[in-house]
Design an enzyme around this catalytic site. Structure first.
Site, mmCIF file in Angstrom:
data_model
loop_
_atom_site.group_PDB
_atom_site.id
_atom_site.type_symbol
_atom_site.label_atom_id
_atom_site.label_comp_id
_atom_site.label_asym_id
_atom_site.label_seq_id
_atom_site.Cartn_x
_atom_site.Cartn_y
_atom_site.Cartn_z
ATOM 1 N N CYS A 142 -18.816 -40.758 49.429
ATOM 2 C CA CYS A 142 -18.515 -39.327 49.582
ATOM 3 C C CYS A 142 -19.516 -38.461 48.841
ATOM 4 O O CYS A 142 -20.137 -37.584 49.424
ATOM 5 C CB CYS A 142 -17.096 -39.041 49.112
ATOM 6 N N HIS A 143 -19.667 -38.668 47.549
ATOM 7 C CA HIS A 143 -20.531 -37.769 46.778
ATOM 8 C C HIS A 143 -21.522 -38.531 45.927
ATOM 9 O O HIS A 143 -22.077 -37.996 44.972
ATOM 10 C CB HIS A 143 -19.688 -36.815 45.942
ATOM 11 N N GLY A 144 -21.705 -39.820 46.233
ATOM 12 C CA GLY A 144 -22.806 -40.583 45.635
ATOM 13 C C GLY A 144 -22.616 -41.021 44.192
ATOM 14 O O GLY A 144 -23.599 -41.172 43.469
ATOM 15 N N PRO A 157 -21.423 -37.682 40.380
ATOM 16 C CA PRO A 157 -20.526 -36.658 39.821
ATOM 17 C C PRO A 157 -19.253 -37.176 39.160
ATOM 18 O O PRO A 157 -18.574 -36.415 38.486
ATOM 19 C CB PRO A 157 -20.172 -35.806 41.046
ATOM 20 N N TYR B 295 -18.234 -26.569 50.442
ATOM 21 C CA TYR B 295 -18.411 -27.985 50.132
ATOM 22 C C TYR B 295 -19.770 -28.202 49.475
ATOM 23 O O TYR B 295 -19.895 -28.956 48.503
ATOM 24 C CB TYR B 295 -18.296 -28.768 51.443
#
Lengths: 178, 439
Positions: A142-144, A157, B295
Site C-alpha cells: 500500500c504505502h511501501g 511510513p 491520498y
C-alpha cells in the site's frame, strides 16, 4: 392566606423556581448521557466476537524459508520458518538504528529463533505486507513500508514493528495462537 | 424565502391551502418568482446538476437496496446477482456507481466556481460552510458505499480509511475497534456501513435544504461579484434559469450516459471484482479518483499522524476560507494577480491527484541513474510534497496576503453595467431597466 403570600419576598419564589429548572435540566441531561452510552457501546465488538477462541496450528507443514498465513480474529498471522541466514541477518542488525528498536531475541520464543510468528498487519494503515523488500522481510504494497527478517520496521511510513500475537508452543510442531 | 411574496393563489383550493400550509407559496417564491442575477453563466448551473445527482443516487440506491445483502458471506454474490439476474440490475448499478463519480465531478466544479467568484465571502459564509458540510457527508457516503460490494478494493479501502483514525494518539486503537465492531474489518463493519450509507444521503438532502435556504437569504452571487442593487439586475428564476439549468442537466446527462453505457468500469478498479480476502492485499491499491489528491497528501508525509493531519487539514482549510481571504473584491474577474494563483491551485490539485494514482517511489523527473540501472531523481513522494506545500500556501499565504497588497481592477457599479455596455461605458439606470423589459 393572601397576607402570607405577600409577606414572602418575590425573589424567593424566583430562586426556588430556578432551582427546579436547574434540577430538571440536570436530571434530563444526565438521563440523556446515560441513554446515549448504550447507543455508542453497541458498536464495540459483540460478545461472540470477543469470545473468538484461540487457534492451534501445525507448523510442521511450513518449509524452511517460507511462511504460512493463518487467520486469527479475522486478521492474518504470519508463521515464518526462517533460514539460518535470515536469523543471522536479523541478529546482525540488532544494533542498527531503527524506528522501533528491538533485538531479535525479543521477537521469537527462547530457543526457537527459526519460528517467527507475527500479526501480518502493517502498522501504518493495516494492509497485509508481502514477503520480500530490501531487508528480506516484508514489503507493504500500500504505502511501501519495509520490514526486516525479524518483522522490524526499517523504511517507509509505518511507525512500529509488526505486532506479536500471544502464542505458545504446545509441542515442537504445534502452536496455540491467542 | 426572504422579502415579500408575490404569490397570488388563483384557485379556491390554493386559497384554502395557503392559509393552512403555504407550501405552494414557498415553491412559487423559491423556484418560480425568486429574483436571480441576470448574468449567471454556465458555471452556475452546477447547483441544479448536483440536485439532479442527489435524486439519481437516492432513487437508484433505494432500488439496489432491494436486492443487495449486507453480509460478509453474501454481499459480493448479491452484487453479481444484481449485475446478472435482476432485470435492468446492471444498468441501475452502473448508474449508481458512475453516479458517484458524476456527483463528485459536479461538486468539484461547484466548489471551484465558488472559490473563483468569491461566493464564500460575506454575506454568504454560512452558505459556504453548509456546502462544506455537504461535501464531508458526500465523502463519508461515497466511502461507505464503495465498501458494500465487498471486493478486494472495498475491503482494503475500508481497512486503510478506518486505520487513519488509529493515528490519533491514545484513543486511536479503541476508536478503530469501535468503528470495526471487532479486531479487523469484517461482517459487523459491513453491516454498519450499509446502515449509514442508507442514512447519510437523507442527511445530505436535509443540509441541501439548509444550503438553499441560506442561498435564498442573500441571493445568488454572480460572475461580477457585485451585489444586486435593483430589480433591473435580476430576472425571475422561472423560466430563465429553469431552462438554463435544464439544458445544462441534459448536457451533463450525455456525459453520464457515456460512462454508464460505454465505459461503465473506466473509473473503477478491476481488483474490486475479486471477492474480499483478508489475508491478501492487492499489489497496488488506490482510492477512487475523487479522493486521489488527498491520498497523495497523506502519502507525502513520512509520519503517520502528521500525514493523516495533512490530509484532513486540506479539507478543513475549505471551512475557514471565508476568513482567510482578505480581499474586498469578490470576483477574481477583477483580481488579475489572484487569478493566476487560482489557476495554479487548480493545476496543482489535479497534479496531486495524478501523484495519488502513481507508486510513491516512481521517478517523476529523471536526474541520474543508480548503479543498478534504475533511474534516480525526483520521486512521486517528493513531487507530492512540493505540490502539497503550494496547496496549503494558497489558503494560508496567498489568500490572506495577496488580498491586502494586490492591485485590483474596478468592478462595475451594478450587474447591469457590463451586460449592457460590454464593460466599457456605464449606462443610466433607466436604460438598463428598459432593456430588461424588452428581454
Amino acid at each position: 392566606m393572601t397576607q402570607t403570600a405577600q409577606e414572602t419576598p418575590p425573589t424567593d419564589h424566583e430562586s426556588r423556581r430556578d432551582f427546579i429548572h436547574i434540577a430538571a435540566l440536570s436530571a434530563a441531561g444526565v438521563g440523556a448521557v446515560a441513554l446515549a452510552w448504550p447507543f455508542v457501546d453497541q458498536m464495540n465488538p459483540s460478545a461472540d466476537t470477543l469470545a473468538l477462541a484461540s487457534i492451534e496450528y501445525d507448523i510442521s507443514k511450513v518449509m524452511v524459508g517460507s511462511q504460512a498465513v493463518v487467520k486469527w480474529r479475522g486478521k492474518p498471522v504470519f508463521v515464518r520458518h526462517r533460514t539460518p541466514k535470515e536469523i543471522a541477518e536479523a541478529v546482525a542488525d540488532d544494533h542498527s538504528s531503527m524506528r522501533d528498536p528491538a533485538p531479535d531475541e525479543t521477537r521469537h520464543k527462547p530457543g526457537k529463533p527459526e519460528w517467527l510468528i507475527l500479526i501480518g498487519v502493517c502498522t501504518h494503515l493495516g494492509c497485509v505486507p508481502n514477503m520480500g523488500g530490501t531487508y528480506g522481510g516484508w514489503l507493504c504494497p500500500c504505502h511501501g513500508s519495509v520490514y526486516d527478517t525479524a518483522g522490524r520496521i526499517r523504511a517507509g511510513p509505518a511507525p512500529l514493528n509488526l505486532f506479536l500475537p500471544d502464542y505458545e508452543f504446545l509441542s515442537p510442531t504445534k502452536v496455540k495462537i491467542g | 424565502m426572504s422579502g415579500h411574496s408575490n404569490y397570488v393563489p388563483k384557485t379556491a383550493i390554493e386559497r384554502w391551502l395557503d392559509v393552512r400550509l403555504p407550501i405552494v407559496r414557498l415553491a412559487y417564491d423559491s423556484a418560480i418568482d425568486y429574483p436571480t442575477p441576470k448574468n449567471l453563466n454556465y458555471w452556475w448551473t452546477f447547483g441544479g446538476i448536483l440536485a439532479f445527482c442527489l435524486v439519481t443516487q437516492i432513487l437508484t440506491g433505494v432500488v439496489l437496496a432491494m436486492h443487495y445483502v449486507p453480509n460478509g458471506d453474501l454481499a459480493f454474490n448479491s452484487v453479481e446477482h444484481i449485475m446478472r439476474d435482476v432485470n435492468y440490475g446492471w444498468m441501475i448499478r452502473y448508474i449508481h456507481a458512475n453516479g458517484a463519480s458524476m456527483f463528485f465531478l459536479a461538486v468539484y466544479v461547484h466548489i471551484c466556481r465558488g472559490l473563483y467568484y468569491g461566493s464564500y465571502k460575506a454575506p454568504r459564509e454560512v452558505l459556504w460552510l453548509l456546502g462544506c458540510v455537504i461535501y464531508l457527508l458526500m465523502m463519508a457516503t461515497a466511502f461507505m458505499g464503495y465498501v458494500l460490494p465487498w471486493g478486494q478494493m472495498s475491503y482494503y479501502g475500508a481497512v486503510v480509511i478506518t486505520s487513519l483514525f488509529g493515528a490519533i494518539p491514545y484513543v486511536g486503537n479503541a476508536l478503530t475497534t469501535w468503528l470495526w465492531g471487532g479486531f479487523s474489518v469484517g461482517n459487523d463493519t459491513l453491516n454498519r456501513f450499509f446502515s449509514l450509507h442508507y442514512l447519510m444521503p437523507f442527511m445530505i438532502a436535509g443540509v441541501v435544504g439548509l444550503h438553499i435556504w441560506a442561498l435564498h437569504v442573500p441571493g445568488n452571487n454572480n460572475p461580477t461579484g457585485v451585489s444586486v442593487k435593483s430589480k433591473a439586475d435580476t430576472v425571475p428564476f422561472h423560466p430563465y434559469y429553469t431552462v438554463k439549468d435544464g439544458f445544462a442537466i441534459v448536457v451533463f446527462m450525455i456525459l453520464f450516459a457515456y460512462y454508464v453505457f460505454y465505459a461503465p468500469n473506466a473509473l473503477a478498479h478491476a481488483d474490486n471484482y475479486i471477492p474480499a480476502n483478508p489475508l491478501q492485499t492487492p499489489a497496488h491499491i488506490v482510492p477512487e479518483w475523487y479522493f486521489l489528491p488527498f491520498y497523495a497528501m497523506l502519502r507525502a508525509v513520512p509520519n503517520k499522524l502528521l500525514g493523516v493531519l495533512t490530509m484532513f487539514g486540506a479539507i478543513a482549510l475549505l471551512f475557514v476560507t471565508p476568513w482567510l481571504d482578505t480581499s474586498k473584491v469578490r470576483s477574481m474577474r477583477y483580481r488579475p494577480a489572484m487569478r493566476w494563483f487560482f489557476f495554479a491551485f487548480i493545476l496543482v490539485t489535479l497534479t496531486l491527484g495524478w501523484c495519488g494514482s502513481k507508486e510513491p517511489a516512481n521517478v517523476v523527473l529523471k536526474l541520474g541513474t543508480a548503479p543498478n540501472g534504475d533511474p534516480t531523481g525526483v520521486t512521486v513522494t517528493t513531487f507530492s510534497q512540493f505540490l502539497a506545500v503550494y496547496y496549503y500556501a494558497y489558503f494560508l499565504v496567498v489568500l490572506p496576503l495577496l488580498g491586502l497588497t494586490e492591485k485590483t481592477l474596478a468592478p462595475p457599479d451594478t450587474i447591469s453595467t457590463p451586460v449592457l455596455s460590454h464593460g466599457s461605458i456605464a449606462m443610466p439606470a433607466g436604460a438598463a431597466a428598459q432593456a430588461e423589459k424588452k428581454g
